[in-house]
Design a protein around this motif. Structure first.
Motif, PDB file in Angstrom:
ATOM      1  N   ASP A 237     -38.155 -18.635  11.834  1.00 33.82           N
ATOM      2  CA  ASP A 237     -38.059 -19.630  12.905  1.00 33.82           C
ATOM      3  C   ASP A 237     -39.354 -19.647  13.721  1.00 33.82           C
ATOM      4  O   ASP A 237     -39.406 -19.305  14.899  1.00 33.82           O
ATOM      5  CB  ASP A 237     -36.859 -19.302  13.805  1.00 33.82           C
ATOM      6  CG  ASP A 237     -36.634 -20.390  14.859  1.00 33.82           C
ATOM      7  OD1 ASP A 237     -37.179 -21.504  14.686  1.00 33.82           O
ATOM      8  OD2 ASP A 237     -35.934 -20.117  15.851  1.00 33.82           O
ATOM      9  N   SER A 271     -40.031  -7.706  14.492  1.00 32.68           N
ATOM     10  CA  SER A 271     -39.723  -8.922  15.249  1.00 32.68           C
ATOM     11  C   SER A 271     -40.906  -9.263  16.150  1.00 32.68           C
ATOM     12  O   SER A 271     -41.614  -8.360  16.608  1.00 32.68           O
ATOM     13  CB  SER A 271     -38.467  -8.721  16.114  1.00 32.68           C
ATOM     14  OG  SER A 271     -38.738  -7.820  17.173  1.00 32.68           O
ATOM     15  N   VAL A 283     -38.069 -13.418  16.967  1.00 31.51           N
ATOM     16  CA  VAL A 283     -37.973 -13.935  15.604  1.00 31.51           C
ATOM     17  C   VAL A 283     -38.287 -12.810  14.626  1.00 31.51           C
ATOM     18  O   VAL A 283     -39.282 -12.085  14.794  1.00 31.51           O
ATOM     19  CB  VAL A 283     -38.971 -15.104  15.393  1.00 31.51           C
ATOM     20  CG1 VAL A 283     -38.894 -15.621  13.956  1.00 31.51           C
ATOM     21  CG2 VAL A 283     -38.713 -16.227  16.377  1.00 31.51           C
TER      22      VAL A 283
END
Length: 448
Positions: A237, A271, A283
């Protein structure tokens, strides 16, 4: 199309400067009742593109775009009209006029160039003001990724304080400062350090070819511009314009910090925290074994950096009264910087002569898209440069004639016509050699 736009701006600017420069000679010549035989834009060897005689003067456009001229009766100039000079002097001729009148006629072109440059800068200050990143606002120092900046002894996070003892006001003036300077001072982790600019710095800068230009950037945030098709994170994303603000929980502010963090997690799943407009989110991503995310990184425009709180830009607007001293100061700085560069060109050890350019170099500084602000900025610079170059005491230039006239006014002895002829030929040969060298540099760089 890009070349056409650049060339059109160059020809327009050059034509304007030549016509106004020659007008600076023409007007005082007429005021002192001196006959002007020709007024030409460009040179008309053998034939003219256009010509029309009005009164005693032929006005025309030549086919050789190397400048322009006014042919004043009774003056030894580039026309080398020795037959006229062999005849008895006439009252309407240049050589018959008092020395002070001849001096004003010769200084007229230079005067117009300087006044024009100052006037343009004043109007630019009034119309557009000044928009720049103050060097003092780069509080976390510079981003060093260029080898030339590394050769200067700079590191990411350094703050450049002064060059040759002068405080740098605008961040975008740093590269020019290094070109003209001899030493500089930085702050690194609270320590003040003095450094010397290598004598061959300009040579190194020129040798970079097309990449020559800005060697230092402010530190930028990690702004994503694209995601490659072979990226391990193409389905993550992540979107263009996302800004990475943390990696695996470790906060980062700049891209150079991001690369250090990513190198700790090669070939691992981690992340990243991204900022997307007013939203912040985590993300999951994969770090490659090279310490990359497989995304494109881009430099944000200054306005976006200001909006995001990274840098405070200076936006100065001037009334017309305020624009006058601002334009004057800009003109003085432009001339001062140009003289500093010229001094380095005449010092072979600097290698600055390799950066000397001709028509291709001058034309290339114009933007590939029309911008009135850029066009007039460049025209003002060229006008001041043209004025100074013409003032150099070289025979065949205005400055050479001025020196001979001043000598006559001081000593009371006028140089002989033969001497002036030989001096004119010598100066012309020097100028042709310089012209060939400068344009030869252009051609060499073009093919390299």
């Amino acid at each position: 199309m890009e070349i056409l736009i650049k060339a059109s701006q160059f020809i327009l600017s050059l034509s304007l400067l030549i016509v106004l420069h020659e007008l600076g000679h023409f007007i005082p010549a007429k005021l002192f009742k001196t006959k002007v035989e020709k007024f030409y834009l460009f040179f008309d060897y053998k034939f003219s593109i256009f010509k029309k005689k009005i009164g005693d003067t032929v006005y025309g456009i030549g086919w050789i775009p190397l400048g322009g001229y006014v042919k004043i009766s009774g003056m030894i100039d580039e026309s080398m009209d020795t037959e006229q000079m062999a005849l008895p002097a006439q009252p309407w001729e240049f050589r018959s006029k008092p020395a002070w009148q001849r001096l004003i006629i010769m200084l007229g072109g230079v005067f117009v160039n300087f006044v024009l440059g100052i006037f343009i800068y004043i109007m630019l200050m009034y119309a557009y003001g000044e928009n720049f990143l103050p060097n003092e606002n780069v509080k976390d120092g510079v981003w060093v990724q260029d080898s030339l900046a590394m050769n200067l002894g700079l590191e990411t996070g350094d703050k450049v304080l002064t060059i040759d003892g002068e405080k740098i006001k605008k961040f975008n003036e740093l590269t020019l400062g290094f070109v003209n300077g001899n030493n500089f001072q930085i702050e690194r982790k609270g320590e003040i350090i003095d450094k010397v600019i290598p004598e061959d710095f300009i040579s190194q800068l020129v040798d970079r070819g097309k990449d020559a230009g800005v060697i230092l950037l402010p530190r930028y945030p990690f702004a994503i511009t694209s995601i490659s098709e072979d990226s391990p994170n193409k389905n993550a994303d992540l979107k263009s314009k996302d800004i990475v603000v943390a990696i695996n929980g470790n906060a980062i502010k700049y891209f150079d910090e991001a690369q250090v963090e990513l190198n700790k997690f090669k070939n691992q799943d981690i992340s990243v925290t991204i900022k997307r407009e007013n939203e912040t989110k985590d993300v999951a991503v994969k770090v490659t074994n090279e310490g990359k995310l497989g995304v494109g990184f881009g430099l944000l425009p200054s306005k976006d950096l200001e909006r995001l709180g990274y840098y405070d830009l200076a936006n100065i607007e001037y009334t017309f009264a305020e624009a006058i001293p601002a334009g004057w100061n800009k003109s003085v700085k432009t001339l001062t910087d140009y003289i500093k560069q010229l001094k380095k060109i005449f010092n072979p050890s600097t290698g600055a002569y390799k950066g000397l350019g001709g028509f291709i170099s001058i034309g290339s500084i114009f933007p590939s898209e029309w911008s009135a602000e850029s066009f007039w900025n460049i025209t003002a610079f060229l006008s001041i440069m043209l004025g100074f170059m013409n003032l150099l005491p070289i025979p065949a230039l205005d400055g050479g004639h001025v020196v001979f006239t001043l000598w006559e006014m001081i000593t009371g002895k006028k140089p002989g016509d033969k001497f002036l002829e030989y001096a004119q030929v010598t100066g012309f040969i020097l100028l042709i050699a310089l012209l060939l060298f400068a344009n030869g540099n252009d051609i060499f760089r073009l093919f390299n």
